[in-house]
Design a protein around this motif. Structure first.
Motif, PDB file in Angstrom:
ATOM      1  N   GLU A   1       0.825  -1.208   0.000  1.00 24.67           N
ATOM      2  CA  GLU A   1       0.000   0.000   0.000  1.00 24.67           C
ATOM      3  C   GLU A   1       0.859   1.258   0.000  1.00 24.67           C
ATOM      4  O   GLU A   1       0.619   2.195  -0.765  1.00 24.67           O
ATOM      5  CB  GLU A   1      -0.923  -0.020   1.216  1.00 24.67           C
ATOM      6  CG  GLU A   1      -1.987   1.053   1.183  1.00 24.67           C
ATOM      7  CD  GLU A   1      -3.085   0.839   2.210  1.00 24.67           C
ATOM      8  OE1 GLU A   1      -3.757   1.835   2.551  1.00 24.67           O
ATOM      9  OE2 GLU A   1      -3.258  -0.308   2.666  1.00 24.67           O
ATOM     10  N   LEU A   2       1.876   1.287   0.844  1.00 31.19           N
ATOM     11  CA  LEU A   2       2.680   2.489   0.981  1.00 31.19           C
ATOM     12  C   LEU A   2       3.609   2.727  -0.206  1.00 31.19           C
ATOM     13  O   LEU A   2       4.016   3.867  -0.470  1.00 31.19           O
ATOM     14  CB  LEU A   2       3.494   2.419   2.272  1.00 31.19           C
ATOM     15  CG  LEU A   2       2.675   2.553   3.561  1.00 31.19           C
ATOM     16  CD1 LEU A   2       3.444   1.979   4.754  1.00 31.19           C
ATOM     17  CD2 LEU A   2       2.311   4.005   3.820  1.00 31.19           C
ATOM     18  N   LEU A   3       3.952   1.665  -0.929  1.00 24.78           N
ATOM     19  CA  LEU A   3       4.825   1.830  -2.094  1.00 24.78           C
ATOM     20  C   LEU A   3       4.064   2.098  -3.385  1.00 24.78           C
ATOM     21  O   LEU A   3       4.688   2.344  -4.420  1.00 24.78           O
ATOM     22  CB  LEU A   3       5.715   0.590  -2.262  1.00 24.78           C
ATOM     23  CG  LEU A   3       6.947   0.559  -1.360  1.00 24.78           C
ATOM     24  CD1 LEU A   3       7.612  -0.814  -1.386  1.00 24.78           C
ATOM     25  CD2 LEU A   3       7.944   1.635  -1.765  1.00 24.78           C
ATOM     26  N   SER A   4       2.743   2.098  -3.334  1.00 22.40           N
ATOM     27  CA  SER A   4       1.980   2.300  -4.573  1.00 22.40           C
ATOM     28  C   SER A   4       2.280   3.648  -5.235  1.00 22.40           C
ATOM     29  O   SER A   4       2.418   3.707  -6.475  1.00 22.40           O
ATOM     30  CB  SER A   4       0.479   2.125  -4.316  1.00 22.40           C
ATOM     31  OG  SER A   4       0.000   3.031  -3.359  1.00 22.40           O
ATOM     32  N   PRO A   5       2.426   4.772  -4.505  1.00 25.21           N
ATOM     33  CA  PRO A   5       2.764   6.014  -5.209  1.00 25.21           C
ATOM     34  C   PRO A   5       4.189   6.023  -5.752  1.00 25.21           C
ATOM     35  O   PRO A   5       4.468   6.669  -6.768  1.00 25.21           O
ATOM     36  CB  PRO A   5       2.573   7.089  -4.133  1.00 25.21           C
ATOM     37  CG  PRO A   5       2.719   6.375  -2.832  1.00 25.21           C
ATOM     38  CD  PRO A   5       2.180   5.005  -3.066  1.00 25.21           C
ATOM     39  N   VAL A   6       5.097   5.310  -5.107  1.00 29.09           N
ATOM     40  CA  VAL A   6       6.472   5.215  -5.609  1.00 29.09           C
ATOM     41  C   VAL A   6       6.483   4.454  -6.931  1.00 29.09           C
ATOM     42  O   VAL A   6       7.114   4.877  -7.918  1.00 29.09           O
ATOM     43  CB  VAL A   6       7.378   4.534  -4.568  1.00 29.09           C
ATOM     44  CG1 VAL A   6       8.778   4.303  -5.141  1.00 29.09           C
ATOM     45  CG2 VAL A   6       7.450   5.376  -3.285  1.00 29.09           C
ATOM     46  N   LEU A   7       5.773   3.337  -6.972  1.00 31.96           N
ATOM     47  CA  LEU A   7       5.698   2.566  -8.216  1.00 31.96           C
ATOM     48  C   LEU A   7       5.007   3.358  -9.318  1.00 31.96           C
ATOM     49  O   LEU A   7       5.390   3.276 -10.494  1.00 31.96           O
ATOM     50  CB  LEU A   7       4.963   1.247  -7.958  1.00 31.96           C
ATOM     51  CG  LEU A   7       5.741   0.231  -7.127  1.00 31.96           C
ATOM     52  CD1 LEU A   7       4.839  -0.919  -6.688  1.00 31.96           C
ATOM     53  CD2 LEU A   7       6.938  -0.319  -7.904  1.00 31.96           C
ATOM     54  N   ALA A   8       4.006   4.157  -8.950  1.00 28.92           N
ATOM     55  CA  ALA A   8       3.316   4.983  -9.950  1.00 28.92           C
ATOM     56  C   ALA A   8       4.268   6.006 -10.562  1.00 28.92           C
ATOM     57  O   ALA A   8       4.205   6.293 -11.765  1.00 28.92           O
ATOM     58  CB  ALA A   8       2.116   5.681  -9.315  1.00 28.92           C
ATOM     59  N   ALA A   9       5.165   6.558  -9.742  1.00 25.04           N
ATOM     60  CA  ALA A   9       6.142   7.515 -10.266  1.00 25.04           C
ATOM     61  C   ALA A   9       7.111   6.834 -11.227  1.00 25.04           C
ATOM     62  O   ALA A   9       7.448   7.386 -12.284  1.00 25.04           O
ATOM     63  CB  ALA A   9       6.903   8.164  -9.109  1.00 25.04           C
ATOM     64  N   PHE A  10       7.566   5.636 -10.884  1.00 27.39           N
ATOM     65  CA  PHE A  10       8.425   4.887 -11.805  1.00 27.39           C
ATOM     66  C   PHE A  10       7.676   4.559 -13.103  1.00 27.39           C
ATOM     67  O   PHE A  10       8.237   4.666 -14.196  1.00 27.39           O
ATOM     68  CB  PHE A  10       8.904   3.597 -11.147  1.00 27.39           C
ATOM     69  CG  PHE A  10      10.092   3.748 -10.230  1.00 27.39           C
ATOM     70  CD1 PHE A  10      11.251   4.367 -10.669  1.00 27.39           C
ATOM     71  CD2 PHE A  10      10.063   3.253  -8.934  1.00 27.39           C
ATOM     72  CE1 PHE A  10      12.361   4.493  -9.834  1.00 27.39           C
ATOM     73  CE2 PHE A  10      11.170   3.372  -8.085  1.00 27.39           C
ATOM     74  CZ  PHE A  10      12.316   4.003  -8.537  1.00 27.39           C
ATOM     75  N   ASP A  11       6.409   4.164 -12.981  1.00 25.49           N
ATOM     76  CA  ASP A  11       5.620   3.857 -14.177  1.00 25.49           C
ATOM     77  C   ASP A  11       5.485   5.076 -15.087  1.00 25.49           C
ATOM     78  O   ASP A  11       5.501   4.955 -16.316  1.00 25.49           O
ATOM     79  CB  ASP A  11       4.227   3.367 -13.778  1.00 25.49           C
ATOM     80  CG  ASP A  11       4.219   1.941 -13.246  1.00 25.49           C
ATOM     81  OD1 ASP A  11       5.235   1.236 -13.433  1.00 25.49           O
ATOM     82  OD2 ASP A  11       3.210   1.535 -12.643  1.00 25.49           O
ATOM     83  N   ALA A  12       5.349   6.247 -14.471  1.00 25.31           N
ATOM     84  CA  ALA A  12       5.135   7.464 -15.249  1.00 25.31           C
ATOM     85  C   ALA A  12       6.318   7.801 -16.145  1.00 25.31           C
ATOM     86  O   ALA A  12       6.152   8.478 -17.166  1.00 25.31           O
ATOM     87  CB  ALA A  12       4.839   8.636 -14.314  1.00 25.31           C
TER      88      ALA A  12
END
Length: 267
Positions: free
Chosen positions: A107-118
């Motif tokens: 849950e807490l890493l979801s925004p980090v992964l979203a930034a990498f995806d972007a």
């Protein structure tokens, strides 16, 4: 629950670790949760809570203007490059997230992964463990699928760790933007592997083919994703928090008794 975003700050390593602890106190007292980015200035070695300080080449660190501090979190020592690393922290009420550590990491890493995806990096959780190359150093330990993030070729690109107080959860991580293996090994005494062997295990965003790696743009994207994820408003440290962080540095994170011997001075 109110959230605040504190945009990337240039901070000494000890002060960065102090602010994580202060933010946890703020949450415990009913204040806002915090998402924050920070840049290790100067470059810093952070020892894990249980690390033996004898692995640090103290003379090299002094000559190279590298700070040394100790984290509250476990894991191995990390060299945080002032340019090559992007660091984040999330500090929130413990009750707002799963008690299961693996679930909370997801849950807490979801925004980090979203930034990498972007930025098209294709980063994901490690899908399997790996042989440890040198256990005192974080990036050279066996990969842990619960909280290690890897590039498409399986090399580690981000390490993440948590600690919990009675009321708060603190998660922080170091995302490798650019990896210089020789520089990352130099602060440690007698590393049992070469720079080439380090490069086979660890990479940075700049090493991934097809990624337009621009550090300011990536930091801005990560701030955007963290802010959207927590519905966070732009914020800043209060004067009381700054005073408390400075006191914690003096007593703990910038104090040899803590850094070298893991002994916390009296509050």
């Amino acid at each position: 629950m109110d959230w605040r975003l504190i945009p990337e700050e240039r901070l000494r390593g000890p002060l960065s670790m102090a602010f994580d602890e202060v933010a946890a106190e703020t949450v415990a007292s009913g204040g806002p949760a915090t998402v924050r980015l920070y840049r290790w200035t100067p470059s810093t070695v952070s020892l894990g809570y249980g690390n033996d300080a004898s692995i640090v080449d103290w003379d090299h660190c002094a000559d190279a203007d590298i700070d040394v501090t100790r984290r509250q979190t476990g894991g191995g020592a990390i060299y945080h490059d002032s340019f090559g690393d992007v660091a984040y922290s999330i500090i929130a009420p413990k009750s707002a997230f799963p008690g299961d550590v693996t679930e909370s990491y997801c849950e807490l890493l979801s925004p980090v992964l979203a930034a990498f995806d972007a930025v098209g990096a294709g980063i994901g959780f490690a899908t399997e463990g790996s042989e440890a190359l040198w256990t005192p150093v974080c990036y050279l330990r066996a990969l842990d699928p619960a909280h290690d993030l890897v590039a498409p070729d399986g090399r580690k690109i981000a390490g993440n760790a948590q600690y919990r107080t009675r009321d708060a959860i603190v998660q922080h991580g170091s995302l490798t933007f650019g990896s210089d293996p020789e520089r990352r090994l130099a602060p440690f005494v007698d590393p049992p592997l070469s720079a080439a062997e380090f490069a086979n295990r660890v990479c940075g965003l700049t090493d991934i083919p097809g990624v337009d790696a621009d550090r300011p743009a990536f930091v801005e994207r990560l701030e955007t994703e963290l802010s959207a994820w927590g519905d966070a408003e732009p914020g800043a440290w209060t004067d009381d928090e700054r005073d408390r962080a400075a006191a914690l540095c003096e007593r703990k994170y910038d104090n040899d008794r803590w850094v070298r011997d893991r002994a916390d001075s009296t509050v």
